[in-house]
Design an enzyme around this catalytic site. Structure first.
Site, short mmCIF file in Angstrom:
data_model
loop_
_atom_site.label_atom_id
_atom_site.label_comp_id
_atom_site.label_asym_id
_atom_site.label_seq_id
_atom_site.Cartn_x
_atom_site.Cartn_y
_atom_site.Cartn_z
CE LYS A 244 -1.74 -10.76 -2.75
NZ LYS A 244 -3.14 -10.41 -2.59
CG HIS B 157 -1.90 -1.05 1.35
ND1 HIS B 157 -1.83 -2.05 2.30
CD2 HIS B 157 -3.01 -1.28 0.63
CE1 HIS B 157 -2.86 -2.86 2.16
NE2 HIS B 157 -3.59 -2.42 1.15
CB SER C 227 -1.48 -10.30 1.03
OG SER C 227 -2.81 -10.50 1.43
CB SER C 228 -4.33 -6.98 4.47
OG SER C 228 -4.07 -5.78 3.79
CD GLN D 3 -9.10 -5.32 -6.27
OE1 GLN D 3 -9.84 -5.87 -5.50
NE2 GLN D 3 -8.08 -4.57 -5.85
O1 PAF Z 1 -7.87 -4.36 -3.03
C1 PAF Z 1 -8.56 -3.94 -2.08
O2 PAF Z 1 -8.08 -3.66 -0.99
C2 PAF Z 1 -10.07 -3.82 -2.26
O3 PAF Z 1 -10.56 -4.81 -3.08
C3 PAF Z 1 -10.49 -2.42 -2.74
C4 PAF Z 1 -9.94 -2.12 -4.12
C5 PAF Z 1 -10.01 -1.37 -1.76
C6 PAF Z 1 -12.02 -2.34 -2.83
O4 PAF Z 1 -12.63 -2.57 -1.61
#
Ligand code: PAF
Length: 261
Positions: free
Chosen positions: A147, A35, A183-184, A151
């Site tokens: 990653k 992030h 990854s979280s 999405q």
């Molecule tokens: O990748 C993420 O953390 C989530 O899918 C996102 C893009 C913030 C949407 O909730």
């Protein structure tokens, strides 16, 4: 850093930013170096950086996964402040879905394969919330990690299909030294699993067929949901204990396929 919990106040704020370029990083919190690399890129390319933390219930097809999703609000705020994020949006679920999620964005092709097969309606939840966030912030650019390849491609597809003014910027996956994609959900791995998790990317990147990778991964103790090659990229999802990991790696240049993935 200015923090907006109220959506209307946030909209008002972003409307006043005439002539100021905004780079936006939507997140679900539990922030990591991946992030923060998006924040750094956004800061380099825009006048101001906005982020959001919203754990979106609409994208969790499994109630346990939602319940167990890491929540690190205070640490996240400190990190975003340290990285000089200008504005943070932290909306409440009932405010994000005043329509009780009756209005949704759905994609009918690429969202139904790979992750979509294992997480039904997951991408409808992602796309709907990303569109809502983009409509609140109106950023010139929004940043997403590679990653979550499927999405990323679906969000780019939505931006194009719905004529959104935001440019969707793809940013490289940030990895631990052993190759594990940040990854979280990695926080949920125990010490032993964390060590073994690195094997996922190592095996994914080997010059072998998807079938051979599946066999090797299973031997290494992973439960494999899928390993598939698309557009010269290998994409996979595995489970290690209770944690599901996804990753992808480009294996060939310029491969043709009949999907956009
Ligand atoms: O990748 C993420 O953390 C989530 O899918 C996102 C893009 C913030 C949407 O909730």
């Amino acid at each position: 850093m200015e923090i907006f919990n109220n959506i209307q106040s946030a909209r008002k704020h972003f409307r006043t930013l005439d002539g100021v370029s905004v780079g936006f990083i939507p997140t679900m919190g539990a922030l990591h170096a991946g992030h923060l690399s998006l924040v750094r890129r956004a800061a380099a390319e825009n006048d101001i950086v906005a982020a959001s933390i919203f754990i979106n219930p609409a994208q969790f097809n499994d109630a346990n996964d939602f319940e167990n999703y890491p929540r690190k609000f205070d640490t996240d705020i400190s990190l975003l402040e340290a990285f000089e994020v200008d504005v943070l949006l932290t909306p409440e679920v009932e405010d994000m879905f005043p329509d009780k999620y009756n209005y949704q964005v759905s994609e009918n092709k690429e969202s139904k394969i790979l992750e979509g097969l294992y997480r039904p309606r997951h991408f409808d939840g992602v796309l709907t919330v990303v569109l809502k966030l983009l409509n609140i912030v109106h950023p010139g650019k929004a940043y997403f990690g590679e990653k979550d390849w499927q999405q990323l491609k679906l969000i780019q597809g939505m931006a194009k299909a719905l004529f959104l003014d935001t440019e969707i910027i793809a940013c490289p996956t940030i990895r631990e030294k052993d190759g594990l994609a940040m990854s979280s959900r990695n926080i949920l791995l125990d010490k032993d699993e964390l060590k073994r998790a690195a094997k996922f990317h190592q095996i994914l990147s080997e010059k072998t067929t998807p079938e051979a990778k599946t066999t090797t991964l299973e031997k290494a103790g992973f439960k494999v949901d899928y390993i598939e090659e698309r557009e010269g990229r290998i994409l996979g999802a595995v489970r290690l204990g209770k944690v599901r990991l996804i990753d992808n790696e480009q294996i060939w240049e310029n491969q043709k396929s009949n999907t956009n993935l």
